[in-house]
Design a protein around this motif. Structure first.
Motif, PDB file in Angstrom:
ATOM      1  N   ARG A   1       0.853  -1.188   0.000  1.00  0.00           N
ATOM      2  CA  ARG A   1       0.000   0.000   0.000  1.00  0.00           C
ATOM      3  C   ARG A   1       0.887   1.236   0.000  1.00  0.00           C
ATOM      4  N   SER A   2       0.272   2.382  -0.214  1.00  0.00           N
ATOM      5  CA  SER A   2       1.032   3.628  -0.208  1.00  0.00           C
ATOM      6  C   SER A   2       1.391   3.989   1.236  1.00  0.00           C
TER       7      SER A   2
ATOM      8  N   ARG B   1       6.004   9.398  -1.030  1.00  0.00           N
ATOM      9  CA  ARG B   1       5.494   8.185  -0.424  1.00  0.00           C
ATOM     10  C   ARG B   1       6.047   6.993  -1.200  1.00  0.00           C
ATOM     11  N   ILE B   2       6.015   5.830  -0.586  1.00  0.00           N
ATOM     12  CA  ILE B   2       6.490   4.615  -1.250  1.00  0.00           C
ATOM     13  C   ILE B   2       5.341   3.605  -1.314  1.00  0.00           C
ATOM     14  N   TRP B   3       5.447   2.668  -2.269  1.00  0.00           N
ATOM     15  CA  TRP B   3       4.445   1.612  -2.415  1.00  0.00           C
ATOM     16  C   TRP B   3       5.084   0.321  -1.936  1.00  0.00           C
TER      17      TRP B   3
ATOM     18  N   ALA C   1       9.151   5.616  -5.710  1.00  0.00           N
ATOM     19  CA  ALA C   1       8.018   6.293  -5.090  1.00  0.00           C
ATOM     20  C   ALA C   1       6.720   5.630  -5.506  1.00  0.00           C
ATOM     21  N   SER C   2       5.691   5.849  -4.682  1.00  0.00           N
ATOM     22  CA  SER C   2       4.368   5.335  -5.020  1.00  0.00           C
ATOM     23  C   SER C   2       3.830   6.071  -6.230  1.00  0.00           C
ATOM     24  N   ARG C   3       3.273   5.323  -7.192  1.00  0.00           N
ATOM     25  CA  ARG C   3       2.698   5.930  -8.382  1.00  0.00           C
ATOM     26  C   ARG C   3       1.194   5.734  -8.431  1.00  0.00           C
ATOM     27  N   SER C   4       0.586   5.380  -7.304  1.00  0.00           N
ATOM     28  CA  SER C   4      -0.833   5.035  -7.302  1.00  0.00           C
ATOM     29  C   SER C   4      -1.746   6.254  -7.230  1.00  0.00           C
ATOM     30  N   GLU C   5      -1.188   7.427  -6.893  1.00  0.00           N
ATOM     31  CA  GLU C   5      -2.003   8.625  -6.808  1.00  0.00           C
ATOM     32  C   GLU C   5      -1.353   9.736  -7.624  1.00  0.00           C
ATOM     33  N   ALA C   6      -2.151  10.748  -7.980  1.00  0.00           N
ATOM     34  CA  ALA C   6      -1.633  11.818  -8.836  1.00  0.00           C
ATOM     35  C   ALA C   6      -0.619  12.669  -8.110  1.00  0.00           C
TER      36      ALA C   6
END
Length: 748
Positions: free
Chosen positions: A259-260, A295-297, A406-411
């Motif tokens: 998860r983020s 943030r990281i995933w 980095a987390s790429r799940s959000e803009a």
């Protein structure tokens, strides 16, 4: 022979090989090259079809090594057997195949029939020294394109031929790059493991020998040596834990809970876990995180383990009173696929005499990971699936670097923060703190030393502990003492742990008691068997007392949390009806003992069905939750709010007289009629009104059923008088009869 024609004549088994295949005849002319070999060597059919090895090598000298004949001494069948049958077609030839398959050698060792009629001997050829003498294996790294390097293994063997015809060659080309890498990693791992095991074992053996041999050792030194032995045994236990985790990572990688994550939450958890270790060495821990850190995933538990392992590693190499510094920054990847932001972390151990941390360097990480211990290899194993990197450096202090995508799940980072805040909000209830002195635990083990150790430790932790060396005796203790947790061994005389558990399940009062198995049977099969019986936890011997204590506290906390959750309505957060049935008698008893008044109100949202029918149940759920939040903001802090059922609620007000309760609820009723709840999803402004019925102790009775019944009668009166009002039991409603009815309006 053309490639297509040759392919039709080849055995289907040869065509199905996953490796590259090159077949040449006795004149060194290509018979067939399969598609795999073409890809491996970068060949096209026009380069080999109808050509000889010599012509291909002239055009592609880089392939000459594949076709070189091995200058070895060749064993021939006629030489090996001192054969005098010069009329045999194999006699005197430089190459000979297995005579049993050729059915022609009169000196065949088989006792079967006349010459030329013997049957082949399946499986014999591959073991025959004559056949093996013609097989050659070589390996070489080749470059097919930029940065595309593979290690190719070429196995050359004689190819079957017709009698009196030259023997051809069959070459099998196999990409062994991955196998060699696996072998390298395995050797590196075994080397690290050997070092990790030998170091603590040497310390344990050395100090144990000292204590055994030198009886007059100073007591202070004895204690210090014993502390070292304990510390090194803990280190061995950590190694076993790391090995288990490495195995578990391979098995469970597909179910990682990614998860983020904001790294700060991981760091806080790690510091809590490592607090005792840092305090023991008087180490200061400092964090310097750049505000731009992304943030990281990742899986929270995996990344927590990585940071914990790295901090432990640095703590070992940092002098007493030193500092461990964690620096985080955002960087940009150099390659196309790394253009998204990366999170770079540097962990540095700084000795007291050195005031500066080692500088961050940008050499290729692949060149710096030699000498990694088992713990760091585990960290690399965790990070690799995320595309992360880990490397170490040593200077005046020691430093460890890691890189995470980095987390790429959000803009954007801001949007992610808002989203996760909203998701987490409903469960943001405060942490449950168990009262250990009110918790009783039963420990069952036939080994007196283990029984005493666990009982002593849990007593020191603050629990009330009962113990038994017999499962049968433990059943009696369960019935008389009613413990809130049971810890039991599995292998015991008379009655083992499984039978003990089954007996407990027959007792309605005991079958729900939390249960932990402890056992020397620690392999996966035994653990699965134990957990399938329905126990709550399983701990393998040997275990650390502090781990057992932590598991006990976690389990009891989880039980209290579940009890807490069952006490509250999942939609609104108000107390559940079941919990209310426990709370009301308690509050009434308290009011009787203290001579205090108590008010009980029943509340019902007016015309609530219209909301569900008009806008659906989701909008209705939103109104119920909003109504409860509204009441909580406007009631006294000691008021108890209950969802009694559907759109009906109860409000219990300790130390409040019935008339004062009317004044409080009348104020709330008026405020509610002037308030609208905005339902963002449908862009709605929803207004509701509420009717209340109130009873009170002592004037309306001294039992729970009576108070509930009289409050319900007053609520029915409020509904009959036109709703949107507060009615006291036994009195005419003093509230206005012109209250506004429920209204619903939508914008757009």
């Amino acid at each position: 022979m053309a490639a297509g024609a040759a392919e039709q004549e080849l055995p289907s088994l040869l065509l199905s090989l996953p490796d590259g295949v090159i077949l040449t005849d006795g004149n060194s002319r290509f018979v067939w090259v399969n598609a795999v070999a073409e890809r491996q060597l970068g060949l096209s059919p026009s380069e080999w079809d109808g050509k000889t090895i010599e012509s291909l090598v002239q055009a592609r000298p880089d392939l000459a090594w594949i076709f070189e004949e091995q200058p070895t001494e060749i064993i021939r069948c006629w030489e090996a057997l001192n054969c005098q049958e010069e009329n045999c077609f194999l006699w005197g030839k430089p190459f000979t195949l297995c005579w049993s398959s050729q059915k022609s050698c009169p000196t065949c060792l088989r006792p079967a029939g006349p010459v030329g009629q013997g049957e082949p001997l399946p499986g014999v050829c591959s073991r025959c020294s004559v056949f093996k003498s013609h097989i050659h294996v070589r390996e070489k790294e080749i470059v097919r394109a930029a940065e595309d390097r593979i290690v190719l293994q070429v196995t050359t063997a004689p190819a079957p031929a017709e009698p009196d015809k030259p023997v051809g060659r069959l070459r099998i080309l196999r990409d062994v790059t991955q196998e060699l890498e696996v072998s390298r990693v395995k050797n590196e791992f075994l080397s690290a493991l050997s070092h990790e095991l030998r170091t603590p074992l040497t310390s344990i053996r050395s100090y144990a020998e000292i204590l055994t041999k030198y009886k007059d050792t100073d007591p202070a030194d004895q204690k210090r040596f014993l502390d070292i032995i304990l510390s090194e045994s803990e280190r061995l236990d950590q190694i076993i834990d790391d090995l288990t985790e490495l195995r578990r990572l391979d098995v469970t990688r597909s179910v990682w809970n990614n998860r983020s994550l904001e790294l700060q939450e991981v760091i806080e958890s790690v510091l809590q876990d490592q607090k005792r270790m840092l305090e023991a060495k008087d180490l200061d821990f400092q964090v310097e995180m750049d505000p731009s850190c992304p943030r990281i995933w990742a899986d929270f538990d995996r990344i927590q383990r990585v940071l914990s392992t790295l901090i432990r590693n640095l703590a070992k190499r940092t002098a007493q009173g030193g500092t461990i510094l964690l620096k985080g920054s955002a960087v940009q990847g150099r390659r196309e696929k790394d253009r998204a932001s990366l999170l770079r972390l540097t962990l540095a151990g700084i000795d007291p005499a050195d005031s500066t941390a080692p500088a961050e360097k940008d050499r290729a990480p692949e060149s710096r990971d030699r000498g990694l211990g088992l713990g760091l290899l585990l960290c690399k194993h965790i990070l690799e699936p995320y595309g992360g990197k880990l490397w170490t450096e040593s200077g005046n202090g020691s430093s460890i670097h890691l890189m995470l995508p980095a987390s790429r799940s959000e803009a954007s980072r801001k949007e992610m923060g808002e989203t996760f805040h909203q998701e987490a909000a409903p469960t943001a209830r405060g942490p449950i703190r168990i009262q250990k002195t009110k918790k009783s635990i039963l420990v069952v083990d036939d080994d007196p030393s283990i029984l005493n150790a666990i009982s002593f430790a849990l007593t020191k932790e603050g629990y009330n502990v009962h113990s038994s060396a017999s499962a049968k005796r433990a059943l009696e203790i369960v019935r008389t003492e009613k413990p809130e947790l049971i810890i039991s061994d599995i292998t015991m005389p008379e009655m083992d742990g499984y039978a003990f558990l089954q007996e407990l399940k027959k007792d309605e009062a005991a079958k729900m008691i939390p249960f932990i198995f402890i056992s020397a049977k620690g392999d996966t099969t035994d653990r699965i068997k134990g957990l399938k019986t329905g126990v709550d936890d399983y701990l393998s011997k040997p275990f650390e007392i502090k781990e057992l204590a932590a598991r006990v506290e976690a389990l009891l906390t989880r039980v209290d949390r579940l009890k807490d959750l069952s006490r509250f309505d999942g939609l609104t957060g108000a107390l559940s009806r079941r919990a209310f049935e426990e709370v009301l008698p308690q509050e009434l008893r308290k009011a009787q003992l203290n001579g205090q008044p108590l008010a009980l109100a029943m509340a019902d949202l007016d015309h609530f069905k219209r909301i569900n029918d008009t806008h659906g149940h989701l909008a209705g759920d939103f109104v119920l939750a909003s109504f409860v939040r509204f009441l909580k903001r406007n009631l006294r802090d000691d008021a108890i709010l209950v969802r009694y059922g559907g759109e009906e609620f109860c409000v219990l007000m300790p130390d409040v007289r019935k008339r004062v309760a009317w004044e409080i609820l009348e104020r709330i009723r008026k405020m509610l009629s002037e308030t609208s709840f905005r339902y963002e999803k449908e862009n709605l402004e929803i207004r509701v009104t509420c009717s209340f019925g109130v009873s009170g102790f002592p004037e309306d009775g001294a039992n729970t059923e009576g108070l509930i019944s009289k409050s319900d009668e007053a609520l029915y009166a409020a509904k009959s008088l036109g709703r949107n009002r507060v009615v006291l039991y036994g009195e005419a409603s003093p509230s206005s009869t012109t209250g506004r009815k429920s209204s619903i309006s939508g914008n757009g």
